[in-house]
Design a protein around this motif. Structure first.
Motif, PDB file in Angstrom:
ATOM      1  N   GLN A  56       0.855  -1.172   0.000  1.00 19.34           N
ATOM      2  CA  GLN A  56       0.000   0.000   0.000  1.00 19.34           C
ATOM      3  C   GLN A  56       0.895   1.227   0.000  1.00 19.34           C
ATOM      4  OE1 GLN A  56      -2.665  -0.155   3.295  1.00 19.34           O
ATOM      5  NE2 GLN A  56      -3.261  -2.237   2.887  1.00 19.34           N
ATOM      6  N   LYS A  57       0.857   2.026  -1.073  1.00 17.19           N
ATOM      7  CA  LYS A  57       1.700   3.212  -1.169  1.00 17.19           C
ATOM      8  C   LYS A  57       0.828   4.404  -1.476  1.00 17.19           C
ATOM      9  CE  LYS A  57       5.686   0.624  -2.440  1.00 17.19           C
ATOM     10  NZ  LYS A  57       6.774   0.393  -3.308  1.00 17.19           N
ATOM     11  N   PRO A  58       1.126   5.580  -1.004  1.00 13.93           N
ATOM     12  CA  PRO A  58       2.246   5.865  -0.117  1.00 13.93           C
ATOM     13  C   PRO A  58       1.968   5.387   1.296  1.00 13.93           C
ATOM     14  CG  PRO A  58       0.954   7.834  -0.405  1.00 13.93           C
ATOM     15  CD  PRO A  58       0.348   6.766  -1.297  1.00 13.93           C
ATOM     16  N   THR A  59       3.004   5.405   2.123  1.00 10.55           N
ATOM     17  CA  THR A  59       2.856   4.985   3.515  1.00 10.55           C
ATOM     18  C   THR A  59       2.016   6.017   4.249  1.00 10.55           C
ATOM     19  OG1 THR A  59       4.980   3.894   3.457  1.00 10.55           O
ATOM     20  CG2 THR A  59       4.090   4.394   5.618  1.00 10.55           C
ATOM     21  N   THR A  60       0.931   5.577   4.802  1.00 13.22           N
ATOM     22  CA  THR A  60       0.080   6.460   5.593  1.00 13.22           C
ATOM     23  C   THR A  60       0.221   6.061   7.056  1.00 13.22           C
ATOM     24  OG1 THR A  60      -1.831   4.992   5.475  1.00 13.22           O
ATOM     25  CG2 THR A  60      -1.590   6.605   3.695  1.00 13.22           C
ATOM     26  N   PRO A  61      -0.173   6.939   7.965  1.00 15.15           N
ATOM     27  CA  PRO A  61      -0.105   6.552   9.385  1.00 15.15           C
ATOM     28  C   PRO A  61      -0.862   5.269   9.698  1.00 15.15           C
ATOM     29  CG  PRO A  61      -0.413   8.904   9.193  1.00 15.15           C
ATOM     30  CD  PRO A  61      -0.545   8.324   7.795  1.00 15.15           C
ATOM     31  N   SER A  62      -2.002   5.044   9.065  1.00 13.97           N
ATOM     32  CA  SER A  62      -2.758   3.820   9.363  1.00 13.97           C
ATOM     33  C   SER A  62      -2.050   2.587   8.809  1.00 13.97           C
ATOM     34  CB  SER A  62      -4.180   3.911   8.834  1.00 13.97           C
ATOM     35  OG  SER A  62      -4.182   4.020   7.429  1.00 13.97           O
ATOM     36  N   ASP A  63      -1.403   2.699   7.638  1.00 13.35           N
ATOM     37  CA  ASP A  63      -0.624   1.580   7.097  1.00 13.35           C
ATOM     38  C   ASP A  63       0.534   1.246   8.020  1.00 13.35           C
ATOM     39  OD1 ASP A  63      -2.221   1.579   4.815  1.00 13.35           O
ATOM     40  OD2 ASP A  63      -0.782   2.732   3.629  1.00 13.35           O
ATOM     41  N   THR A  64       1.193   2.289   8.511  1.00  7.40           N
ATOM     42  CA  THR A  64       2.338   2.098   9.397  1.00  7.40           C
ATOM     43  C   THR A  64       1.890   1.458  10.709  1.00  7.40           C
ATOM     44  OG1 THR A  64       3.441   3.995   8.393  1.00  7.40           O
ATOM     45  CG2 THR A  64       4.263   3.262  10.524  1.00  7.40           C
ATOM     46  N   ALA A  65       0.786   1.921  11.259  1.00  9.59           N
ATOM     47  CA  ALA A  65       0.270   1.358  12.510  1.00  9.59           C
ATOM     48  C   ALA A  65      -0.097  -0.108  12.311  1.00  9.59           C
ATOM     49  CB  ALA A  65      -0.937   2.154  12.998  1.00  9.59           C
ATOM     50  N   PHE A  66      -0.687  -0.451  11.169  1.00 12.59           N
ATOM     51  CA  PHE A  66      -1.037  -1.840  10.881  1.00 12.59           C
ATOM     52  C   PHE A  66       0.216  -2.706  10.818  1.00 12.59           C
ATOM     53  CE2 PHE A  66      -1.534  -5.223   7.707  1.00 12.59           C
ATOM     54  CZ  PHE A  66      -2.497  -5.982   8.327  1.00 12.59           C
ATOM     55  N   ALA A  67       1.223  -2.244  10.082  1.00 15.21           N
ATOM     56  CA  ALA A  67       2.468  -3.013   9.956  1.00 15.21           C
ATOM     57  C   ALA A  67       3.147  -3.178  11.312  1.00 15.21           C
ATOM     58  CB  ALA A  67       3.407  -2.334   8.969  1.00 15.21           C
ATOM     59  N   ALA A  68       3.113  -2.128  12.123  1.00 16.62           N
ATOM     60  CA  ALA A  68       3.746  -2.193  13.444  1.00 16.62           C
ATOM     61  C   ALA A  68       3.065  -3.214  14.342  1.00 16.62           C
ATOM     62  CB  ALA A  68       3.726  -0.814  14.102  1.00 16.62           C
ATOM     63  N   GLN A  69       1.777  -3.411  14.178  1.00 17.09           N
ATOM     64  CA  GLN A  69       1.071  -4.399  14.996  1.00 17.09           C
ATOM     65  C   GLN A  69       1.560  -5.808  14.702  1.00 17.09           C
ATOM     66  OE1 GLN A  69      -0.888  -3.580  17.565  1.00 17.09           O
ATOM     67  NE2 GLN A  69      -0.270  -1.526  16.990  1.00 17.09           N
ATOM     68  N   THR A  70       1.953  -6.066  13.458  1.00 22.47           N
ATOM     69  CA  THR A  70       2.452  -7.402  13.140  1.00 22.47           C
ATOM     70  C   THR A  70       3.821  -7.647  13.775  1.00 22.47           C
ATOM     71  OG1 THR A  70       3.383  -6.673  11.032  1.00 22.47           O
ATOM     72  CG2 THR A  70       1.133  -7.531  10.999  1.00 22.47           C
ATOM     73  N   CYS A  71       4.559  -6.581  14.080  1.00 26.79           N
ATOM     74  CA  CYS A  71       5.850  -6.720  14.770  1.00 26.79           C
ATOM     75  C   CYS A  71       5.654  -7.296  16.168  1.00 26.79           C
ATOM     76  CB  CYS A  71       6.563  -5.376  14.880  1.00 26.79           C
ATOM     77  SG  CYS A  71       6.926  -4.595  13.299  1.00 26.79           S
ATOM     78  N   ASN A  72       4.494  -6.998  16.754  1.00 28.41           N
ATOM     79  CA  ASN A  72       4.207  -7.461  18.114  1.00 28.41           C
ATOM     80  C   ASN A  72       4.168  -8.980  18.236  1.00 28.41           C
ATOM     81  OD1 ASN A  72       3.957  -4.784  18.770  1.00 28.41           O
ATOM     82  ND2 ASN A  72       1.728  -4.803  18.826  1.00 28.41           N
ATOM     83  N   VAL A  73       3.909  -9.672  17.138  1.00 25.53           N
ATOM     84  CA  VAL A  73       3.826 -11.134  17.185  1.00 25.53           C
ATOM     85  C   VAL A  73       5.112 -11.711  17.760  1.00 25.53           C
ATOM     86  CG1 VAL A  73       3.640 -13.234  15.794  1.00 25.53           C
ATOM     87  CG2 VAL A  73       2.179 -11.271  15.288  1.00 25.53           C
ATOM     88  N   CYS A  74       6.242 -11.203  17.328  1.00 28.36           N
ATOM     89  CA  CYS A  74       7.526 -11.718  17.816  1.00 28.36           C
ATOM     90  C   CYS A  74       8.148 -10.851  18.910  1.00 28.36           C
ATOM     91  CB  CYS A  74       8.526 -11.829  16.669  1.00 28.36           C
ATOM     92  SG  CYS A  74       8.061 -13.033  15.419  1.00 28.36           S
ATOM     93  N   HIS A  75       8.062  -9.542  18.747  1.00 28.81           N
ATOM     94  CA  HIS A  75       8.783  -8.625  19.632  1.00 28.81           C
ATOM     95  C   HIS A  75       7.994  -8.180  20.853  1.00 28.81           C
ATOM     96  CE1 HIS A  75      12.337  -8.079  17.119  1.00 28.81           C
ATOM     97  NE2 HIS A  75      11.525  -8.207  16.096  1.00 28.81           N
ATOM     98  N   GLY A  76       6.727  -8.500  20.902  1.00 24.95           N
ATOM     99  CA  GLY A  76       5.908  -8.041  22.014  1.00 24.95           C
ATOM    100  C   GLY A  76       5.405  -6.633  21.770  1.00 24.95           C
ATOM    101  N   SER A  77       4.672  -6.112  22.733  1.00 26.23           N
ATOM    102  CA  SER A  77       4.086  -4.776  22.613  1.00 26.23           C
ATOM    103  C   SER A  77       4.583  -3.914  23.756  1.00 26.23           C
ATOM    104  CB  SER A  77       2.561  -4.882  22.654  1.00 26.23           C
ATOM    105  OG  SER A  77       2.168  -5.392  23.919  1.00 26.23           O
ATOM    106  N   GLN A  78       4.002  -2.737  23.871  1.00 20.53           N
ATOM    107  CA  GLN A  78       4.368  -1.842  24.976  1.00 20.53           C
ATOM    108  C   GLN A  78       4.064  -2.488  26.323  1.00 20.53           C
ATOM    109  OE1 GLN A  78       1.951   1.418  23.548  1.00 20.53           O
ATOM    110  NE2 GLN A  78       3.775   2.710  23.552  1.00 20.53           N
ATOM    111  N   SER A  79       2.980  -3.240  26.387  1.00 19.82           N
ATOM    112  CA  SER A  79       2.573  -3.822  27.661  1.00 19.82           C
ATOM    113  C   SER A  79       3.135  -5.229  27.890  1.00 19.82           C
ATOM    114  CB  SER A  79       1.046  -3.867  27.746  1.00 19.82           C
ATOM    115  OG  SER A  79       0.526  -4.655  26.692  1.00 19.82           O
ATOM    116  N   TYR A  80       3.687  -5.837  26.863  1.00 19.18           N
ATOM    117  CA  TYR A  80       4.256  -7.178  27.000  1.00 19.18           C
ATOM    118  C   TYR A  80       5.595  -7.226  26.276  1.00 19.18           C
ATOM    119  CZ  TYR A  80       5.252 -12.069  26.114  1.00 19.18           C
ATOM    120  OH  TYR A  80       5.875 -13.278  26.031  1.00 19.18           O
ATOM    121  N   VAL A  81       6.645  -7.590  26.963  1.00 22.54           N
ATOM    122  CA  VAL A  81       7.963  -7.730  26.354  1.00 22.54           C
ATOM    123  C   VAL A  81       8.239  -9.210  26.171  1.00 22.54           C
ATOM    124  CG1 VAL A  81      10.421  -7.287  26.638  1.00 22.54           C
ATOM    125  CG2 VAL A  81       8.757  -5.596  27.421  1.00 22.54           C
TER     126      VAL A  81
END
Length: 104
Positions: free
Chosen positions: A25-50
């Motif tokens: 999805q281009k260009p990168t919008t804040p909602s696209d970035t937020a969506f992609a960042a949520q998938t990072c949580n699968v391995c790296h955890g979130s703010q509330s879970y490390v």
């Protein structure tokens, strides 16, 4: 005898499969970035879970995270999965993702 995949391994495979689709999805919008960042949580955890097995990425230095992502993308930094994930994004998208993760 078939090999079994651990739940963490399966989560990493699924995350890797979904990230490049989000990157198209281009260009990168804040909602696209937020969506992609949520998938990072699968391995790296979130703010509330490390995650006990992966380095935390939320709230870190944006420039350091961006450089790490670029190094994964260009194979300057060895990895099992992150290189494949990073190659699915443009340099601009990786910068936006690093900026987002540093603030969230």
């Amino acid at each position: 005898m078939p090999r079994r995949v651990s739940p963490w391994g399966l989560a990493a495979i699924l995350a890797a499969a979904t990230l490049p689709a989000a990157a198209q999805q281009k260009p990168t919008t804040p909602s696209d970035t937020a969506f992609a960042a949520q998938t990072c949580n699968v391995c790296h955890g979130s703010q509330s879970y490390v995650s006990p097995t992966m380095p935390p990425i939320h709230g870190g230095d944006a420039a350091t995270l961006h450089q790490a992502l670029l190094d994964f993308k260009t194979d300057k930094r060895p990895s099992t999965i992150m290189g494949r994930i990073a190659r699915g994004y443009s340099d601009e998208q990786l910068k936006a993702l690093a900026d987002y993760l540093s603030k969230n």
